[in-house]
Design a protein around this motif. Sequence first.
Motif, PDB file in Angstrom:
ATOM      1  N   UNK A  52     -15.370 -33.982  12.178  1.00  0.00           N
ATOM      2  CA  UNK A  52     -15.109 -32.560  11.909  1.00  0.00           C
ATOM      3  C   UNK A  52     -16.162 -32.006  10.955  1.00  0.00           C
ATOM      4  N   UNK A  53     -16.537 -32.783   9.932  1.00  0.00           N
ATOM      5  CA  UNK A  53     -17.581 -32.339   8.986  1.00  0.00           C
ATOM      6  C   UNK A  53     -18.913 -32.139   9.685  1.00  0.00           C
ATOM      7  N   UNK A  54     -19.240 -33.020  10.621  1.00  0.00           N
ATOM      8  CA  UNK A  54     -20.510 -32.898  11.340  1.00  0.00           C
ATOM      9  C   UNK A  54     -20.530 -31.638  12.199  1.00  0.00           C
ATOM     10  N   UNK A  55     -19.418 -31.357  12.866  1.00  0.00           N
ATOM     11  CA  UNK A  55     -19.360 -30.129  13.661  1.00  0.00           C
ATOM     12  C   UNK A  55     -19.438 -28.908  12.756  1.00  0.00           C
ATOM     13  N   UNK A  56     -18.698 -28.921  11.637  1.00  0.00           N
ATOM     14  CA  UNK A  56     -18.793 -27.809  10.675  1.00  0.00           C
ATOM     15  C   UNK A  56     -20.230 -27.622  10.211  1.00  0.00           C
ATOM     16  N   UNK A  57     -20.914 -28.724   9.949  1.00  0.00           N
ATOM     17  CA  UNK A  57     -22.304 -28.685   9.498  1.00  0.00           C
ATOM     18  C   UNK A  57     -23.200 -28.066  10.563  1.00  0.00           C
ATOM     19  N   UNK A  58     -23.027 -28.455  11.814  1.00  0.00           N
ATOM     20  CA  UNK A  58     -23.825 -27.894  12.906  1.00  0.00           C
ATOM     21  C   UNK A  58     -23.599 -26.388  13.016  1.00  0.00           C
ATOM     22  N   UNK A  59     -22.368 -25.956  12.872  1.00  0.00           N
ATOM     23  CA  UNK A  59     -22.046 -24.522  12.937  1.00  0.00           C
ATOM     24  C   UNK A  59     -22.737 -23.774  11.804  1.00  0.00           C
ATOM     25  N   UNK A  60     -22.679 -24.319  10.600  1.00  0.00           N
ATOM     26  CA  UNK A  60     -23.300 -23.660   9.447  1.00  0.00           C
ATOM     27  C   UNK A  60     -24.823 -23.649   9.556  1.00  0.00           C
ATOM     28  N   UNK A  61     -25.403 -24.738  10.067  1.00  0.00           N
ATOM     29  CA  UNK A  61     -26.851 -24.762  10.290  1.00  0.00           C
ATOM     30  C   UNK A  61     -27.233 -23.695  11.318  1.00  0.00           C
ATOM     31  N   UNK A  62     -26.439 -23.585  12.359  1.00  0.00           N
ATOM     32  CA  UNK A  62     -26.694 -22.581  13.393  1.00  0.00           C
ATOM     33  C   UNK A  62     -26.633 -21.169  12.817  1.00  0.00           C
ATOM     34  N   UNK A  63     -25.805 -20.985  11.799  1.00  0.00           N
ATOM     35  CA  UNK A  63     -25.689 -19.680  11.138  1.00  0.00           C
ATOM     36  C   UNK A  63     -26.796 -19.448  10.115  1.00  0.00           C
ATOM     37  N   UNK A  64     -27.659 -20.466   9.899  1.00  0.00           N
ATOM     38  CA  UNK A  64     -28.797 -20.314   9.004  1.00  0.00           C
ATOM     39  C   UNK A  64     -28.544 -20.719   7.562  1.00  0.00           C
TER      40      UNK A  64
ATOM     41  N   UNK B 195     -29.275 -26.420   3.305  1.00  0.00           N
ATOM     42  CA  UNK B 195     -28.701 -27.749   3.122  1.00  0.00           C
ATOM     43  C   UNK B 195     -27.819 -27.844   1.871  1.00  0.00           C
ATOM     44  N   UNK B 196     -28.305 -27.327   0.741  1.00  0.00           N
ATOM     45  CA  UNK B 196     -27.553 -27.434  -0.517  1.00  0.00           C
ATOM     46  C   UNK B 196     -26.195 -26.749  -0.414  1.00  0.00           C
ATOM     47  N   UNK B 197     -26.181 -25.554   0.154  1.00  0.00           N
ATOM     48  CA  UNK B 197     -24.927 -24.815   0.293  1.00  0.00           C
ATOM     49  C   UNK B 197     -23.971 -25.552   1.225  1.00  0.00           C
ATOM     50  N   UNK B 198     -24.516 -26.069   2.323  1.00  0.00           N
ATOM     51  CA  UNK B 198     -23.675 -26.829   3.263  1.00  0.00           C
ATOM     52  C   UNK B 198     -23.111 -28.065   2.576  1.00  0.00           C
ATOM     53  N   UNK B 199     -23.962 -28.772   1.851  1.00  0.00           N
ATOM     54  CA  UNK B 199     -23.522 -29.988   1.155  1.00  0.00           C
ATOM     55  C   UNK B 199     -22.371 -29.690   0.213  1.00  0.00           C
ATOM     56  N   UNK B 200     -22.485 -28.604  -0.546  1.00  0.00           N
ATOM     57  CA  UNK B 200     -21.421 -28.228  -1.487  1.00  0.00           C
ATOM     58  C   UNK B 200     -20.172 -27.752  -0.759  1.00  0.00           C
ATOM     59  N   UNK B 201     -20.351 -26.960   0.285  1.00  0.00           N
ATOM     60  CA  UNK B 201     -19.214 -26.375   0.995  1.00  0.00           C
ATOM     61  C   UNK B 201     -18.450 -27.399   1.833  1.00  0.00           C
ATOM     62  N   UNK B 202     -19.185 -28.260   2.533  1.00  0.00           N
ATOM     63  CA  UNK B 202     -18.560 -29.209   3.469  1.00  0.00           C
ATOM     64  C   UNK B 202     -18.274 -30.546   2.803  1.00  0.00           C
ATOM     65  N   UNK B 203     -19.018 -30.869   1.739  1.00  0.00           N
ATOM     66  CA  UNK B 203     -18.841 -32.155   1.079  1.00  0.00           C
ATOM     67  C   UNK B 203     -19.510 -33.283   1.836  1.00  0.00           C
TER      68      UNK B 203
END
Length: 97
Positions: free
Chosen positions: A42-54, A57-65
């Motif tokens: 689930x985290x990997x899919x969330x990460x892919x979605x956030x990367x797709x939204x631009x 990395x730092x924000x994704x790391x903090x937001x998704x853990x």
Amino acid sequence: MSKLCSPSVDRLFEAILDLQSVEECYRFFEDICTIKEVQEMAQRLDTAILLDEGMNYQTISQQVGISTATISRVNKCLVYGSEGYRMAIDRLKENKG
């Protein structure tokens, strides 16, 4: 053809495709995977979605853990992979709209 391809993996994917609701998915994945494995997918899919939204990395790391190394791997798959993330993201967007 995928490196994963085998009759056993085909059977697994067919079983997943036969699930008919989110509740059935919960029941199946709780039996077949550990809680941590499901959470990591689930985290990997969330990460892919956030990367797709631009998102960076730092924000994704903090937001998704999730580690930046995992984010990098997801990004590599998103950009150079077999289009699995792209297909899933696009279909999620279609189903919401």
